[in-house]
Design a protein around this motif. Structure first.
Motif, PDB file in Angstrom:
ATOM      1  N   GLU A 157       9.032 -33.870   8.551  1.00  0.00           N
ATOM      2  CA  GLU A 157       8.814 -35.331   7.220  1.00  0.00           C
ATOM      3  C   GLU A 157       8.705 -36.656   8.197  1.00  0.00           C
ATOM      4  O   GLU A 157       7.412 -37.014   7.072  1.00  0.00           O
TER       5      GLU A 157
ATOM      6  N   ARG B  75       6.406 -33.987   2.026  1.00  0.00           N
ATOM      7  CA  ARG B  75       7.264 -34.561   1.471  1.00  0.00           C
ATOM      8  C   ARG B  75       8.778 -34.759   1.823  1.00  0.00           C
ATOM      9  O   ARG B  75       9.774 -34.045   2.107  1.00  0.00           O
ATOM     10  N   ARG B  76       8.762 -34.378   0.338  1.00  0.00           N
ATOM     11  CA  ARG B  76      10.775 -33.441  -0.207  1.00  0.00           C
ATOM     12  C   ARG B  76      10.129 -32.770  -0.013  1.00  0.00           C
ATOM     13  O   ARG B  76      12.078 -32.403   0.338  1.00  0.00           O
ATOM     14  N   ARG B  77       9.518 -31.837   0.712  1.00  0.00           N
ATOM     15  CA  ARG B  77      10.089 -30.875   1.276  1.00  0.00           C
ATOM     16  C   ARG B  77      10.339 -30.341   2.150  1.00  0.00           C
ATOM     17  O   ARG B  77      11.807 -29.751   2.681  1.00  0.00           O
TER      18      ARG B  77
ATOM     19  N   ARG C 187       4.687 -34.558  -2.189  1.00  0.00           N
ATOM     20  CA  ARG C 187       5.398 -32.796  -2.558  1.00  0.00           C
ATOM     21  C   ARG C 187       5.918 -31.991  -0.366  1.00  0.00           C
ATOM     22  O   ARG C 187       6.682 -32.265  -0.924  1.00  0.00           O
TER      23      ARG C 187
ATOM     24  N   ALA D 173      11.989 -33.095   3.581  1.00  0.00           N
ATOM     25  CA  ALA D 173      13.383 -33.494   3.877  1.00  0.00           C
ATOM     26  C   ALA D 173      14.641 -32.807   3.128  1.00  0.00           C
ATOM     27  O   ALA D 173      15.784 -32.861   3.761  1.00  0.00           O
ATOM     28  N   ALA D 174      13.934 -31.674   2.325  1.00  0.00           N
ATOM     29  CA  ALA D 174      15.011 -31.020   1.644  1.00  0.00           C
ATOM     30  C   ALA D 174      15.454 -29.713   3.102  1.00  0.00           C
ATOM     31  O   ALA D 174      16.455 -28.930   2.589  1.00  0.00           O
ATOM     32  N   ALA D 175      14.688 -29.330   3.599  1.00  0.00           N
ATOM     33  CA  ALA D 175      14.810 -28.630   4.367  1.00  0.00           C
ATOM     34  C   ALA D 175      15.371 -28.907   5.948  1.00  0.00           C
ATOM     35  O   ALA D 175      15.343 -28.410   6.830  1.00  0.00           O
ATOM     36  N   TYR D 176      15.460 -30.651   5.889  1.00  0.00           N
ATOM     37  CA  TYR D 176      16.247 -31.158   7.196  1.00  0.00           C
ATOM     38  C   TYR D 176      15.105 -30.926   8.356  1.00  0.00           C
ATOM     39  O   TYR D 176      14.900 -30.706   9.982  1.00  0.00           O
ATOM     40  N   ASP D 177      13.349 -31.087   7.736  1.00  0.00           N
ATOM     41  CA  ASP D 177      12.881 -30.527   9.181  1.00  0.00           C
ATOM     42  C   ASP D 177      12.124 -32.046   9.409  1.00  0.00           C
ATOM     43  O   ASP D 177      11.172 -32.449   8.826  1.00  0.00           O
TER      44      ASP D 177
END
Ligand SMILES: [Zn+2]
Length: 62
Positions: free
Chosen positions: A38, A26-28, A24, A30-34
């Motif tokens: 990540e 990692r996905r969060r 979760r 990635a979604a935030a382009y952080d």
């Protein structure tokens, strides 16, 4: 004897709260382009899989 084959894809172990939590995170990230978050999550996932599940993720795993 343990299978030394590496895995290309991360599959959270069923019933492992830590796997779910890390996946979760990692996905969060990635979604935030952080990118740094990540990367951190990927390192933790790789370590966790090796230490807790005896599974080795390939470099560049998905
Ligand atoms: Zn786990």
């Amino acid at each position: 004897m343990a299978d030394a084959a590496t895995e290309r894809r991360f599959t959270p172990e069923a019933g492992c709260a830590r796997c779910t939590q890390l996946d979760r995170a990692r996905r969060r990230a990635a979604a935030a382009y952080d990118h740094s978050a990540e990367t951190d999550a990927r390192v933790l996932i790789r370590h966790h899989m090796r230490a807790e599940h005896g599974r080795e993720l390939e470099v560049g795993w998905m």
